[in-house]
Write an enzyme that holds these catalytic residues in place. Structure first.
Site, mmCIF file in Angstrom:
data_model
loop_
_atom_site.group_PDB
_atom_site.id
_atom_site.type_symbol
_atom_site.label_atom_id
_atom_site.label_comp_id
_atom_site.label_asym_id
_atom_site.label_seq_id
_atom_site.Cartn_x
_atom_site.Cartn_y
_atom_site.Cartn_z
ATOM 1 N N PHE A 276 24.026 22.195 64.960
ATOM 2 C CA PHE A 276 25.032 21.941 65.994
ATOM 3 C C PHE A 276 24.751 22.746 67.265
ATOM 4 C CE2 PHE A 276 27.550 20.731 62.193
ATOM 5 C CZ PHE A 276 27.900 19.452 62.578
ATOM 6 N N GLU B 60 36.560 19.603 49.197
ATOM 7 C CA GLU B 60 36.175 18.232 49.501
ATOM 8 C C GLU B 60 35.314 17.613 48.400
ATOM 9 O OE1 GLU B 60 36.469 18.568 54.368
ATOM 10 O OE2 GLU B 60 34.511 18.629 53.422
#
Length: 458
Positions: free
Chosen positions: A20, A176
């Site tokens: 990123f 998750e």
């Protein structure tokens, strides 16, 4: 030297890592009077927050990866070299790589983070992780291979171990993947394996701290726990895995969970580079930087993202390891580098917290924006929207949207293929490749999750 990079009168900015932070910095320097060189061991940008969906068959690997050269096609000052970085020679201003030394005027370390096994050798050797696309593909294959073996197993305890899945770490990644595995058990596997009694399959989420999603609000923590309970995930708080061997995950000296499937998502270290001033490297291998992202003890070396330890009054332990931190630091550093080249004073970095979110399952997610908390279907839609926006490449967004829509309508993942069989005895995965780069892990068990797996709220 310089691995056939063109000679330029302009300063050369070498960026290590195209995550990123590195990706954003290279883009922000597109119109700057510099030569931008990105070095990465992979020729693609990997969208880490969705790795768990690759691991559970919800998405294919090429849906969350995008070729670096295609991203920067048309950026005339950009050059890419695929290589393993071995270290830095700050005295000679060179980056040492597997393809030769690369000279730099400014070096930016954006190497992200590595899995922290806290010095537990049996876990590092035997557990699975999901820090990379190869990790995720190996985990997916390994889980389905074990289901196939469970069909043949005659010993009840061994069959139970093949079916059980233990996820260690109650951060966003752990929550998750646990939710995704529970949905797969409840809606997908009974159709694929009617011969197995999948009511006996148990999914455990083990967290050393007193709550899930430690950095998030108490409301989000409670809602996430409730959602997982409803899905049938066995959440074990205030519990640490001490060792993992012979298909047994020990949470005390004698008590254990029988499992051949343990996913380690309990902690991370910064991926510091050898050669960077040792005085700047912290215990968790992050590199201490000042408010300009300049590495402590260096003059022309900077660090951004997960590997950078920037201490502020609000966050005395350093800014969180979040994708938005990396992106904001990258954008700010791009401006500061140009100020420095113009002999102007750089400006201090200030982090703007956009909030965090985590998905548990279909229609169930939690979102925190400042003091605002929302959940359920609205949180789930927000999570889908943000992740679609952040995915690199129009094709990836379309493919991900189609796959998610199919899974929503059919209540099942389509990608349950064992294309590349995985054997832990023969393959050590990325942790073996990086063993020489990663120094001894932090000794104590730190339940703080890798927040890079959360998504920013924009």
């Amino acid at each position: 030297m310089d691995t056939n990079l063109p000679v330029s009168a302009q300063p050369r900015v070498v960026i290590v890592g195209c995550g990123f932070g590195g990706l954003r910095l290279a883009k922000e320097l597109a119109d700057a009077p510099v030569q931008v060189v990105v070095v990465d061991r992979n020729n693609y940008h990997n969208f880490q927050p969705l790795l768990y969906q690759v691991a559970t068959g919800a998405l294919e690997a090429d849906s969350i990866a995008y070729p670096v050269r295609k991203i920067f096609a048309g950026q005339k000052n950009f050059f890419f070299r695929m290589a393993d970085v071995k270290g830095v020679n700050s005295a000679a201003n060179t980056l040492q790589t597997s393809i030769g030394d690369i000279k730099y005027d400014y070096l930016v370390v954006a190497t992200g983070s590595l899995t922290n096994f806290f010095g537990i050798e049996s876990i590092e050797k035997n557990a699975m992780q999901i820090k990379s696309i190869p990790n995720a593909l190996n985990l997916r294959s390994y889980i389905f291979q074990n289901f196939e073996q469970a069909l043949l197993a005659t010993d009840p305890e061994h069959k139970q171990a093949l079916l059980n899945i233990v996820v260690v770490g109650g951060g966003p990644t752990g929550v998750e993947i646990s939710g995704s595995l529970a949905e797969m058990r409840n809606h997908v596997l009974p159709k694929d394996y009617p011969e197995l009694d999948l009511k006996k399959m148990q999914i455990f989420l083990v967290e050393a701290g007193p709550a899930l999603l430690g950095p998030m609000s108490k409301a989000s923590q409670g809602d996430a726990k409730r959602y997982l309970d409803e899905l049938g995930v066995k959440v074990m708080l205030n519990t640490g895995i001490k060792r993992y061997e012979e298909g047994k995950a020990y949470y005390s000296d004698t008590e254990y969970i029988p499992t051949e499937n343990m996913v380690w998502a309990a902690g991370v270290n910064g991926a510091a580079l050898p050669g960077v001033a040792e005085s700047s490297v912290t215990r968790n291998k992050r590199i201490t930087v000042n408010q300009w992202n300049r590495v402590e003890g260096e003059t022309n070396i900077f660090a951004i993202g997960d590997v950078a330890n920037m201490v502020t009054e609000e966050m005395p332990k350093g800014l969180p390891m979040l994708a938005p931190v990396a992106q904001q630091q990258a954008a700010h550093l791009a401006k500061n580098l140009q100020r420095i080249m113009r002999n102007e004073a750089p400006q201090d970095f200030k982090y703007f917290d956009k909030g965090v979110m985590a998905i548990v399952s279909r229609n169930k997610a939690v979102v925190d924006i400042k003091n605002i908390h929302f959940k359920g279907f609205l949180g789930w839609l927000s999570w889908l929207f943000i992740h679609l926006i952040l995915l690199v490449g129009f094709r990836n967004r379309v493919v991900a949207l189609v796959d998610w829509a199919f899974s929503y309508v059919s209540s099942g993942q389509a990608l349950r293929l064992i294309i590349r069989p995985f054997n832990k005895r023969d393959v050590k995965d990325d942790k073996g490749k990086r063993a020489a780069e990663q120094a001894a892990a932090t000794p104590e068990y730190n339940p703080t999750p890798s927040a890079v797996q959360t998504a920013p709220v924009v």
